[in-house]
Design an enzyme around this catalytic site. Structure first.
Site, PDB file in Angstrom:
ATOM      1  N   SER A  26       0.818  -1.216   0.000  1.00 54.68           N
ATOM      2  CA  SER A  26       0.000   0.000   0.000  1.00 54.68           C
ATOM      3  C   SER A  26       0.846   1.257   0.000  1.00 54.68           C
ATOM      4  O   SER A  26       1.705   1.426   0.859  1.00 54.68           O
ATOM      5  CB  SER A  26      -0.868   0.057   1.271  1.00 54.68           C
ATOM      6  OG  SER A  26      -1.627  -1.095   1.421  1.00 54.68           O
ATOM      7  N   HIS A  31      -3.331   0.499  -4.786  1.00 54.65           N
ATOM      8  CA  HIS A  31      -2.793  -0.705  -5.442  1.00 54.65           C
ATOM      9  C   HIS A  31      -3.179  -0.655  -6.915  1.00 54.65           C
ATOM     10  O   HIS A  31      -4.363  -0.617  -7.240  1.00 54.65           O
ATOM     11  CB  HIS A  31      -3.401  -1.966  -4.816  1.00 54.65           C
ATOM     12  CG  HIS A  31      -2.903  -2.270  -3.436  1.00 54.65           C
ATOM     13  ND1 HIS A  31      -1.830  -3.073  -3.200  1.00 54.65           N
ATOM     14  CD2 HIS A  31      -3.334  -1.871  -2.232  1.00 54.65           C
ATOM     15  CE1 HIS A  31      -1.624  -3.158  -1.887  1.00 54.65           C
ATOM     16  NE2 HIS A  31      -2.519  -2.434  -1.290  1.00 54.65           N
ATOM     17  N   HIS A  72      -5.601  -9.293  -2.122  1.00 52.34           N
ATOM     18  CA  HIS A  72      -5.688  -9.697  -0.720  1.00 52.34           C
ATOM     19  C   HIS A  72      -6.847 -10.663  -0.519  1.00 52.34           C
ATOM     20  O   HIS A  72      -7.840 -10.614  -1.248  1.00 52.34           O
ATOM     21  CB  HIS A  72      -5.913  -8.461   0.172  1.00 52.34           C
ATOM     22  CG  HIS A  72      -4.863  -7.414   0.025  1.00 52.34           C
ATOM     23  ND1 HIS A  72      -4.860  -6.527  -1.028  1.00 52.34           N
ATOM     24  CD2 HIS A  72      -3.778  -7.128   0.775  1.00 52.34           C
ATOM     25  CE1 HIS A  72      -3.806  -5.736  -0.902  1.00 52.34           C
ATOM     26  NE2 HIS A  72      -3.132  -6.071   0.179  1.00 52.34           N
ATOM     27  N   TYR A 116      -9.020 -10.592   1.749  1.00 52.93           N
ATOM     28  CA  TYR A 116     -10.267  -9.914   2.137  1.00 52.93           C
ATOM     29  C   TYR A 116     -11.068  -9.412   0.948  1.00 52.93           C
ATOM     30  O   TYR A 116     -12.229  -9.040   1.081  1.00 52.93           O
ATOM     31  CB  TYR A 116      -9.998  -8.755   3.122  1.00 52.93           C
ATOM     32  CG  TYR A 116      -9.073  -7.671   2.619  1.00 52.93           C
ATOM     33  CD1 TYR A 116      -9.465  -6.768   1.647  1.00 52.93           C
ATOM     34  CD2 TYR A 116      -7.786  -7.549   3.130  1.00 52.93           C
ATOM     35  CE1 TYR A 116      -8.610  -5.777   1.196  1.00 52.93           C
ATOM     36  CE2 TYR A 116      -6.927  -6.574   2.697  1.00 52.93           C
ATOM     37  CZ  TYR A 116      -7.342  -5.689   1.724  1.00 52.93           C
ATOM     38  OH  TYR A 116      -6.484  -4.722   1.270  1.00 52.93           O
ATOM     39  N   GLU A 117     -10.456  -9.424  -0.237  1.00 53.39           N
ATOM     40  CA  GLU A 117     -11.191  -8.995  -1.426  1.00 53.39           C
ATOM     41  C   GLU A 117     -12.180 -10.076  -1.886  1.00 53.39           C
ATOM     42  O   GLU A 117     -12.988  -9.833  -2.779  1.00 53.39           O
ATOM     43  CB  GLU A 117     -10.223  -8.629  -2.541  1.00 53.39           C
ATOM     44  CG  GLU A 117      -9.396  -7.381  -2.206  1.00 53.39           C
ATOM     45  CD  GLU A 117      -8.290  -7.110  -3.210  1.00 53.39           C
ATOM     46  OE1 GLU A 117      -8.603  -6.716  -4.340  1.00 53.39           O
ATOM     47  OE2 GLU A 117      -7.111  -7.311  -2.862  1.00 53.39           O
ATOM     48  N   ALA A 145       2.660  -2.549   4.289  1.00 53.14           N
ATOM     49  CA  ALA A 145       2.355  -1.621   5.364  1.00 53.14           C
ATOM     50  C   ALA A 145       1.879  -2.460   6.533  1.00 53.14           C
ATOM     51  O   ALA A 145       1.125  -3.411   6.342  1.00 53.14           O
ATOM     52  CB  ALA A 145       1.255  -0.671   4.922  1.00 53.14           C
ATOM     53  N   MET A 174      -2.128  -7.378   6.602  1.00 54.42           N
ATOM     54  CA  MET A 174      -3.125  -8.195   5.876  1.00 54.42           C
ATOM     55  C   MET A 174      -2.598  -8.745   4.561  1.00 54.42           C
ATOM     56  O   MET A 174      -3.381  -9.014   3.646  1.00 54.42           O
ATOM     57  CB  MET A 174      -4.372  -7.338   5.600  1.00 54.42           C
ATOM     58  CG  MET A 174      -4.977  -6.690   6.829  1.00 54.42           C
ATOM     59  SD  MET A 174      -6.275  -5.540   6.366  1.00 54.42           S
ATOM     60  CE  MET A 174      -6.542  -4.670   7.920  1.00 54.42           C
ATOM     61  N   SER A 175      -1.282  -8.912   4.463  1.00 55.51           N
ATOM     62  CA  SER A 175      -0.751  -9.359   3.165  1.00 55.51           C
ATOM     63  C   SER A 175       0.508 -10.193   3.363  1.00 55.51           C
ATOM     64  O   SER A 175       0.811 -10.657   4.458  1.00 55.51           O
ATOM     65  CB  SER A 175      -0.415  -8.140   2.294  1.00 55.51           C
ATOM     66  OG  SER A 175       0.681  -7.443   2.846  1.00 55.51           O
ATOM     67  N   ASN A 219       1.591   2.760  11.375  1.00 55.57           N
ATOM     68  CA  ASN A 219       0.782   3.212  12.522  1.00 55.57           C
ATOM     69  C   ASN A 219       1.102   2.311  13.698  1.00 55.57           C
ATOM     70  O   ASN A 219       1.628   1.220  13.513  1.00 55.57           O
ATOM     71  CB  ASN A 219      -0.713   3.096  12.179  1.00 55.57           C
ATOM     72  CG  ASN A 219      -1.083   1.672  11.763  1.00 55.57           C
ATOM     73  OD1 ASN A 219      -0.844   1.279  10.620  1.00 55.57           O
ATOM     74  ND2 ASN A 219      -1.636   0.906  12.683  1.00 55.57           N
ATOM     75  N   HIS A 271      -7.300   3.972   6.607  1.00 51.51           N
ATOM     76  CA  HIS A 271      -6.453   3.549   5.485  1.00 51.51           C
ATOM     77  C   HIS A 271      -5.631   4.741   4.970  1.00 51.51           C
ATOM     78  O   HIS A 271      -4.489   4.585   4.546  1.00 51.51           O
ATOM     79  CB  HIS A 271      -7.340   2.967   4.380  1.00 51.51           C
ATOM     80  CG  HIS A 271      -6.586   2.392   3.218  1.00 51.51           C
ATOM     81  ND1 HIS A 271      -5.585   1.462   3.353  1.00 51.51           N
ATOM     82  CD2 HIS A 271      -6.695   2.610   1.882  1.00 51.51           C
ATOM     83  CE1 HIS A 271      -5.103   1.127   2.162  1.00 51.51           C
ATOM     84  NE2 HIS A 271      -5.762   1.813   1.244  1.00 51.51           N
TER      85      HIS A 271
HETATM   86  N1  HPA Z   1      -3.432  -3.662  11.117  1.00 52.48           N
HETATM   87  C1  HPA Z   1      -3.515  -4.474  10.048  1.00 52.48           C
HETATM   88  N2  HPA Z   1      -3.023  -4.155   8.864  1.00 52.48           N
HETATM   89  C2  HPA Z   1      -2.373  -2.984   8.752  1.00 52.48           C
HETATM   90  C3  HPA Z   1      -2.245  -2.109   9.814  1.00 52.48           C
HETATM   91  C4  HPA Z   1      -2.797  -2.468  11.071  1.00 52.48           C
HETATM   92  O1  HPA Z   1      -2.708  -1.741  12.072  1.00 52.48           O
HETATM   93  N3  HPA Z   1      -1.540  -1.029   9.359  1.00 52.48           N
HETATM   94  C5  HPA Z   1      -1.266  -1.267   8.065  1.00 52.48           C
HETATM   95  N4  HPA Z   1      -1.768  -2.444   7.676  1.00 52.48           N
END
Ligand code: HPA
Length: 281
Positions: free
Chosen positions: A33, A64, A86, A88-89, A116, A217-218, A241, A255
């Site tokens: 991302s 993406h 991903h 989740y898609e 990320a 998530m990847s 984050n 996001h």
């Molecule tokens: N959680 C899950 N996936 C993420 C996060 C998070 O805090 N930050 C970036 N991708």
């Protein structure tokens, strides 16, 4: 549509990519991302829209792009995947990892993955880069492993070893390179969750207890398939984050924040990857 991708379908997708470039990449880069612009450094690039490759999963997430770029970086022929898919898609594990099967089919031996991630380790700060030294495949452990289903022994073994999912030599090289470039990389365990909802405080407490330093998530399905195919892997998380169970009151995660922090570290990550690619044999 079946959740499984057959070896014939992998071969069809690989053949189409081959027909659209005369280059033979040896290194692949998967960009997470907000990190797509890393591909701008490639020269003599062939750009292939993933829509032109049969069986290729479509990318639907903002940030993406869904392109495959094959070009030169530091005198190496590199394939860059801009825009991964991903779980989740709504795609299957086999579908989201088809790109890695194609990479293996093209003869690529080294996979560099970036993503990320939320920082669980309290010593981390947003903007840090973390070398992935190991992962917690939360989905894989619960049955959603990309290797579930028929195994083609030509692609890899039924029960692949995962003692060293992330190559120790490449990690050492990345650390040394970062030091030369004037910064320090964190290192840690990446917990793979399905998303797309971010984690609750209880989930983060659980992941922290389980030894996770970051969460995202990847990446992990791709790494499992790459190791199955015998590729060496380097994984780098951008800590975009903090993902802690007790955030400051009123703190929420979006996001956009993830994309913004991702952008901030692009120069550093770009330098690092250029230098690492130069050193890969
Ligand atoms: N959680 C899950 N996936 C993420 C996060 C998070 O805090 N930050 C970036 N991708």
């Amino acid at each position: 549509m079946s959740e499984f991708i057959t070896p014939v379908q992998v071969a069809e997708a690989t053949a189409v990519v081959r027909s659209l470039t005369d280059k033979t990449p040896t290194i692949a880069l998967v960009l997470g991302s907000g990190l797509s612009s890393l591909a701008d450094g490639l020269t003599h690039a062939d750009i292939i829209s993933s829509a032109n490759i049969p069986h290729w999963p479509a990318s639907t997430v903002s940030g993406h792009k869904g392109r495959l770029i094959i070009g030169e970086l530091e005198d190496k022929v590199v394939l860059v995947l801009q825009g991964r898919s991903h779980y989740y898609e709504g795609l299957s594990m086999n579908q989201i990892t088809l790109p890695v099967r194609v990479m293996a089919g093209l003869g690529i031996r080294t996979l560099i993955v970036t993503n990320a991630a939320g920082g669980i380790n309290a010593d981390f700060t947003p903007g840090d880069l973390m070398l992935i030294k190991d992962h917690l495949n939360m989905l894989g452990m619960a049955g959603h492993n990309p290797l579930r289903g028929p195994n083609d022994d030509h692609l890899g073994p039924r029960f692949p070893d995962m003692t060293e999912p992330y190559n120790a030599h490449l990690r050492q090289m990345a650390h040394a390179t970062a030091n030369k470039l004037g910064f320090q990389m964190q290192e840690g365990v990446y917990a793979y969750v399905a998303g797309p909802s971010y984690e609750t405080p209880a989930e983060l407490r659980f992941l922290r207890m389980a030894g996770a330093d970051a969460v995202g998530m990847s990446t992990v399905p791709s790494v499992v398939v790459a190791r199955h195919a015998g590729m060496q892997v380097l994984g780098i998380s951008t800590i975009t984050n903090m993902a802690v169970p007790d955030p400051a009151p009123g703190t929420t995660l979006t996001h956009d924040e993830v994309l913004e922090t991702g952008k901030r570290v692009i120069p550093r990550l770009t330098n690092l990857i250029h230098s690492v690619v130069r050193q890969i044999k």
